[in-house]
Motif scaffolding. Sequence first.
Motif, PDB file in Angstrom:
ATOM      1  N   ASN A 259       0.829  -1.205   0.000  1.00 56.76           N
ATOM      2  CA  ASN A 259       0.000   0.000   0.000  1.00 56.76           C
ATOM      3  C   ASN A 259       0.862   1.253   0.000  1.00 56.76           C
ATOM      4  OD1 ASN A 259      -2.490  -1.571   1.993  1.00 56.76           O
ATOM      5  ND2 ASN A 259      -2.832  -0.713  -0.031  1.00 56.76           N
ATOM      6  N   ILE A 260       0.498   2.189  -0.865  1.00 60.56           N
ATOM      7  CA  ILE A 260       1.151   3.488  -0.903  1.00 60.56           C
ATOM      8  C   ILE A 260       0.066   4.561  -0.876  1.00 60.56           C
ATOM      9  CG2 ILE A 260       1.289   3.476  -3.443  1.00 60.56           C
ATOM     10  CD1 ILE A 260       3.896   5.125  -3.171  1.00 60.56           C
ATOM     11  N   TYR A 261       0.313   5.608  -0.132  1.00 57.24           N
ATOM     12  CA  TYR A 261      -0.643   6.719  -0.083  1.00 57.24           C
ATOM     13  C   TYR A 261      -0.669   7.435  -1.431  1.00 57.24           C
ATOM     14  CZ  TYR A 261      -0.904   5.963   4.938  1.00 57.24           C
ATOM     15  OH  TYR A 261      -1.101   5.396   6.177  1.00 57.24           O
ATOM     16  N   ALA A 262      -1.753   8.124  -1.701  1.00 52.96           N
ATOM     17  CA  ALA A 262      -1.899   8.799  -2.992  1.00 52.96           C
ATOM     18  C   ALA A 262      -0.935   9.972  -3.138  1.00 52.96           C
ATOM     19  CB  ALA A 262      -3.339   9.281  -3.168  1.00 52.96           C
ATOM     20  N   LEU A 263      -0.646  10.669  -2.043  1.00 52.86           N
ATOM     21  CA  LEU A 263       0.149  11.887  -2.160  1.00 52.86           C
ATOM     22  C   LEU A 263       1.558  11.650  -2.703  1.00 52.86           C
ATOM     23  CD1 LEU A 263      -0.307  14.879  -1.810  1.00 52.86           C
ATOM     24  CD2 LEU A 263       0.552  14.705   0.533  1.00 52.86           C
ATOM     25  N   PRO A 264       2.273  10.595  -2.295  1.00 51.92           N
ATOM     26  CA  PRO A 264       3.586  10.361  -2.907  1.00 51.92           C
ATOM     27  C   PRO A 264       3.523  10.074  -4.401  1.00 51.92           C
ATOM     28  CG  PRO A 264       3.426   9.192  -0.822  1.00 51.92           C
ATOM     29  CD  PRO A 264       2.053   9.711  -1.143  1.00 51.92           C
ATOM     30  N   VAL A 265       2.360   9.648  -4.897  1.00 50.11           N
ATOM     31  CA  VAL A 265       2.185   9.463  -6.338  1.00 50.11           C
ATOM     32  C   VAL A 265       1.931  10.805  -7.010  1.00 50.11           C
ATOM     33  CG1 VAL A 265       0.815   8.327  -8.133  1.00 50.11           C
ATOM     34  CG2 VAL A 265       1.288   7.133  -5.974  1.00 50.11           C
ATOM     35  N   ALA A 288       2.080  -2.096  -6.916  1.00 47.46           N
ATOM     36  CA  ALA A 288       1.920  -0.920  -6.056  1.00 47.46           C
ATOM     37  C   ALA A 288       0.422  -0.729  -5.852  1.00 47.46           C
ATOM     38  CB  ALA A 288       2.529   0.310  -6.705  1.00 47.46           C
ATOM     39  N   ALA A 289      -0.030  -0.874  -4.615  1.00 46.43           N
ATOM     40  CA  ALA A 289      -1.458  -0.750  -4.309  1.00 46.43           C
ATOM     41  C   ALA A 289      -1.731   0.661  -3.823  1.00 46.43           C
ATOM     42  CB  ALA A 289      -1.870  -1.786  -3.261  1.00 46.43           C
ATOM     43  N   VAL A 290      -2.104   1.532  -4.753  1.00 46.53           N
ATOM     44  CA  VAL A 290      -2.309   2.941  -4.443  1.00 46.53           C
ATOM     45  C   VAL A 290      -3.660   3.115  -3.756  1.00 46.53           C
ATOM     46  CG1 VAL A 290      -2.591   5.244  -5.411  1.00 46.53           C
ATOM     47  CG2 VAL A 290      -0.883   3.695  -6.368  1.00 46.53           C
ATOM     48  N   MET A 291      -3.648   3.809  -2.639  1.00 46.90           N
ATOM     49  CA  MET A 291      -4.876   4.075  -1.896  1.00 46.90           C
ATOM     50  C   MET A 291      -5.595   5.246  -2.569  1.00 46.90           C
ATOM     51  SD  MET A 291      -2.984   3.501   1.730  1.00 46.90           S
ATOM     52  CE  MET A 291      -4.341   3.963   2.795  1.00 46.90           C
ATOM     53  N   ALA A 292      -6.393   4.900  -3.570  1.00 47.28           N
ATOM     54  CA  ALA A 292      -7.108   5.894  -4.375  1.00 47.28           C
ATOM     55  C   ALA A 292      -8.402   6.251  -3.677  1.00 47.28           C
ATOM     56  CB  ALA A 292      -7.367   5.339  -5.778  1.00 47.28           C
ATOM     57  N   MET A 293      -8.280   6.942  -2.559  1.00 49.77           N
ATOM     58  CA  MET A 293      -9.399   7.169  -1.646  1.00 49.77           C
ATOM     59  C   MET A 293      -9.618   8.665  -1.456  1.00 49.77           C
ATOM     60  SD  MET A 293      -8.505   4.090   1.031  1.00 49.77           S
ATOM     61  CE  MET A 293      -8.385   2.397   0.411  1.00 49.77           C
ATOM     62  N   ASP A 313      -3.457   9.590 -14.341  1.00 47.24           N
ATOM     63  CA  ASP A 313      -2.532  10.252 -15.258  1.00 47.24           C
ATOM     64  C   ASP A 313      -1.108  10.256 -14.698  1.00 47.24           C
ATOM     65  OD1 ASP A 313      -4.551  10.759 -17.064  1.00 47.24           O
ATOM     66  OD2 ASP A 313      -4.862  12.836 -16.436  1.00 47.24           O
ATOM     67  N   LYS A 314      -0.972  10.507 -13.406  1.00 48.14           N
ATOM     68  CA  LYS A 314       0.366  10.503 -12.795  1.00 48.14           C
ATOM     69  C   LYS A 314       0.989   9.113 -12.836  1.00 48.14           C
ATOM     70  CE  LYS A 314       2.243  13.426 -11.071  1.00 48.14           C
ATOM     71  NZ  LYS A 314       3.188  14.437 -11.603  1.00 48.14           N
ATOM     72  N   VAL A 315       0.178   8.093 -12.586  1.00 48.41           N
ATOM     73  CA  VAL A 315       0.683   6.721 -12.671  1.00 48.41           C
ATOM     74  C   VAL A 315       1.101   6.400 -14.097  1.00 48.41           C
ATOM     75  CG1 VAL A 315       0.009   4.290 -12.491  1.00 48.41           C
ATOM     76  CG2 VAL A 315      -0.612   5.901 -10.672  1.00 48.41           C
ATOM     77  N   ALA A 316       0.309   6.852 -15.072  1.00 47.67           N
ATOM     78  CA  ALA A 316       0.583   6.558 -16.481  1.00 47.67           C
ATOM     79  C   ALA A 316       1.880   7.186 -16.964  1.00 47.67           C
ATOM     80  CB  ALA A 316      -0.590   7.035 -17.345  1.00 47.67           C
ATOM     81  N   GLU A 317       2.368   8.206 -16.278  1.00 42.02           N
ATOM     82  CA  GLU A 317       3.626   8.829 -16.662  1.00 42.02           C
ATOM     83  C   GLU A 317       4.831   7.917 -16.419  1.00 42.02           C
ATOM     84  OE1 GLU A 317       3.914  12.430 -14.471  1.00 42.02           O
ATOM     85  OE2 GLU A 317       2.224  13.405 -15.490  1.00 42.02           O
ATOM     86  N   LYS A 318       4.649   6.923 -15.578  1.00 40.02           N
ATOM     87  CA  LYS A 318       5.748   6.036 -15.216  1.00 40.02           C
ATOM     88  C   LYS A 318       5.810   4.832 -16.149  1.00 40.02           C
ATOM     89  CE  LYS A 318       6.648   8.488 -11.519  1.00 40.02           C
ATOM     90  NZ  LYS A 318       7.888   9.278 -11.394  1.00 40.02           N
ATOM     91  N   ARG A 319       7.007   4.394 -16.435  1.00 45.60           N
ATOM     92  CA  ARG A 319       7.181   3.166 -17.223  1.00 45.60           C
ATOM     93  C   ARG A 319       6.584   1.996 -16.430  1.00 45.60           C
ATOM     94  NH1 ARG A 319      11.025  -0.951 -17.712  1.00 45.60           N
ATOM     95  NH2 ARG A 319      11.295  -1.736 -19.837  1.00 45.60           N
ATOM     96  N   ASN A 320       5.699   1.262 -17.065  1.00 45.25           N
ATOM     97  CA  ASN A 320       4.980   0.152 -16.429  1.00 45.25           C
ATOM     98  C   ASN A 320       4.068   0.600 -15.289  1.00 45.25           C
ATOM     99  OD1 ASN A 320       6.096  -1.898 -18.085  1.00 45.25           O
ATOM    100  ND2 ASN A 320       7.937  -1.969 -16.808  1.00 45.25           N
ATOM    101  N   GLY A 321       3.799   1.899 -15.217  1.00 46.25           N
ATOM    102  CA  GLY A 321       2.969   2.386 -14.128  1.00 46.25           C
ATOM    103  C   GLY A 321       1.597   1.756 -14.119  1.00 46.25           C
ATOM    104  N   LEU A 322       0.873   1.836 -15.219  1.00 43.81           N
ATOM    105  CA  LEU A 322      -0.468   1.273 -15.267  1.00 43.81           C
ATOM    106  C   LEU A 322      -0.446  -0.252 -15.212  1.00 43.81           C
ATOM    107  CD1 LEU A 322      -2.139   3.601 -17.916  1.00 43.81           C
ATOM    108  CD2 LEU A 322      -2.451   3.634 -15.436  1.00 43.81           C
ATOM    109  N   GLY A 358      -7.798   4.857 -18.072  1.00 39.59           N
ATOM    110  CA  GLY A 358      -6.756   3.907 -18.457  1.00 39.59           C
ATOM    111  C   GLY A 358      -6.304   2.961 -17.370  1.00 39.59           C
ATOM    112  N   ALA A 359      -6.887   3.032 -16.169  1.00 44.65           N
ATOM    113  CA  ALA A 359      -6.507   2.102 -15.106  1.00 44.65           C
ATOM    114  C   ALA A 359      -6.833   0.671 -15.526  1.00 44.65           C
ATOM    115  CB  ALA A 359      -7.235   2.447 -13.813  1.00 44.65           C
ATOM    116  N   ARG A 360      -5.941  -0.231 -15.217  1.00 44.92           N
ATOM    117  CA  ARG A 360      -6.125  -1.631 -15.603  1.00 44.92           C
ATOM    118  C   ARG A 360      -6.450  -2.538 -14.420  1.00 44.92           C
ATOM    119  NH1 ARG A 360      -0.753  -2.485 -19.166  1.00 44.92           N
ATOM    120  NH2 ARG A 360      -1.587  -4.599 -19.381  1.00 44.92           N
TER     121      ARG A 360
END
Length: 386
Positions: A259-265, A288-293, A313-322, A358-360
């Motif tokens: 789990n990772i908080y949304a803010l660091p993303v 990476a289990a983003v707490m999309a809350m 969108d921020k996740v999609a900026e990363k290689r293999n993010g989505l 685009g979330a998978r």
Amino acid sequence: MLSRRTLLLSGALLTLWPGWPPVLRARQACDCKRVIHIDLDYLYDSDASQVGRNLEALVARVASIGANTVFLQAFADPVGDGLIRQLYFSNRHLPVRADLFGNVATRLRNQLGVAVYAWMPVLGYALDSTFERVVRVDPKPLVHPPMTDPNQYLRLSPFSKRVRETVGEIYEDLAGSADFDGVLFHDDALLSDYEDASESALAAYAQAGLPSTIHELRADQDIFQRWTRYKTQALNDFTIELLDCAQAVRGQPLKTARNIYALPVLRPDSETWFAQNFDDFLAIYDWAAVMAMPLMEGVRPEVAEAWLERLVDKVAEKRNGLARTIFELQARDWSLPGQPYIEEQTLVSWMTALYKQGARHVGYYPDDFIRGRPRAQLIAPLMRDE
């Protein structure tokens, strides 16, 4: 040719369900994760026959929702304060509330074929007072002495050798008690920009060539950033150490999620407040289990969908993010008295916004399989792979 209820958008196959408002769901040519995050606290009862009935309800519930992955609580937290006083498996260090985890995991895996991840704390164990805790230095040291943070999880210090060995033994005992597919590391693996000032932590900083007081560590920006990275890496390393403990007993690899908080993303500079780095998560863990809350983050309901879209969108900026990120929505509003369930149409709208952007891989927490919330007939169409 595509039917009139199917569209092709941005390389993803999207389907409209009959009778629904325009709800779009991403249909990817991939092994998409559909995750239900389950509390065994809902299943537990002092009456063994009721536990059996609750287990049947859980199995039926997961089948009706159609999820292919379950994050299953292996610890007890009925108070909801994040301090883990009991576990749901036999172990050497904490009381067992009931030996439930292994049986539930086996039923879910064998009967439904779902992947089960043991949801486990990293630091939040209520071991006795001789174990070092994470200590915070107050910005005004003359007002408050160093102490544990009353507004945060009460955590053991990851810099203590004794803590690491003991928590490692808990993970060994978990692995010896059940068959499961992976581990979800809880969100208690964090350190703020005024932590950790425990004796073991300060000694570790000095050994790493850093100043040995929090005020010196914060006085220089370059040193502050080095210290932040050091803490982030220490937490990362500890989770891998715990994984190794479990795998050594299992004798085979386990998948990992954290789990990772949304803010660091959304704001990578906030690593200083959490000691969590999204790039690290993508490199180290399977998921990476983003707490999309959004409501937990104080986002107003009317802009929650836009906030979720920005997160994707921020996740999609990363290689293999989505490809490597699971977006976990909230099914209750913990900011309100009574922690009410979020209306299913709201949850559907949030999930739809994630898919359209685009979330998978998507899931939600918690699922109340006793009361049937969220309602399966509304949420299941967005949780099935067919």
